[in-house]
Design a protein around this motif. Sequence first.
Motif, short mmCIF file in Angstrom:
data_model
loop_
_atom_site.label_atom_id
_atom_site.label_comp_id
_atom_site.label_asym_id
_atom_site.label_seq_id
_atom_site.Cartn_x
_atom_site.Cartn_y
_atom_site.Cartn_z
N ILE A 140 0.84 -1.20 0.00
CA ILE A 140 0.00 0.00 0.00
C ILE A 140 0.88 1.25 0.00
O ILE A 140 0.61 2.20 -0.74
N TYR A 164 2.30 1.83 -3.61
CA TYR A 164 1.33 2.30 -4.60
C TYR A 164 0.77 3.68 -4.26
O TYR A 164 0.47 4.46 -5.17
N THR A 165 0.66 4.01 -2.99
CA THR A 165 0.11 5.32 -2.62
C THR A 165 1.19 6.39 -2.48
O THR A 165 1.05 7.48 -3.03
N GLU A 166 2.26 6.10 -1.77
CA GLU A 166 3.28 7.11 -1.51
C GLU A 166 4.28 7.27 -2.66
O GLU A 166 4.71 8.37 -2.96
N LYS A 205 -4.47 6.42 -4.79
CA LYS A 205 -5.29 6.56 -3.59
C LYS A 205 -5.67 5.16 -3.10
O LYS A 205 -5.92 4.27 -3.92
N LEU A 206 -5.72 5.01 -1.79
CA LEU A 206 -6.25 3.77 -1.21
C LEU A 206 -7.77 3.90 -1.19
O LEU A 206 -8.32 4.75 -0.50
N VAL A 242 -6.39 0.02 -4.79
CA VAL A 242 -5.70 1.28 -5.01
C VAL A 242 -5.90 1.71 -6.46
O VAL A 242 -6.07 0.87 -7.35
N TYR A 267 -5.98 5.60 -9.26
CA TYR A 267 -5.84 7.05 -9.41
C TYR A 267 -7.17 7.79 -9.34
O TYR A 267 -7.28 8.80 -8.70
#
Length: 126
Positions: free
Chosen positions: A17, A20-22, A27-28, A44, A46
């Motif tokens: 997570i 993919y997010t940071e 977005k989660l 997750v 966009y």
Amino acid sequence: MKMIHTMLRVKDMDASIAFYTEVLGMKLHSRKDYPEGKFTLAFVGYGEEADDGSIELTYNWGRDQYELGDAFGHVALAVTDIYGTCDTIKEKGGQVVREAGPMKHGTTVIAFVKDPNGYMIELIQR
């Protein structure tokens, strides 16, 4: 019909997570444990989950290793500034395994990034 998600099995949900997010800026959308089935799902992406394709991250409790196999290739993401995106990914600790540049035998500018599970993510300049 419409593509809604691609599922990837992961060995560490929190690290996946975070990547993919940071690192990739997604977005989660959701994360849910299924105790009876002993697995966790996270989605997750966009855009909004109902409107755009997502990646489903699946963690099977107690399993920390998978054989990636040679049939799966990669997930592709369109980016507007591939060189800047690669720099940002590296600054955030991501692993760029193929620097941005024209693809072999073509002119499309691409790069490849590896996620914490070993999955390849292709970046395509658009």
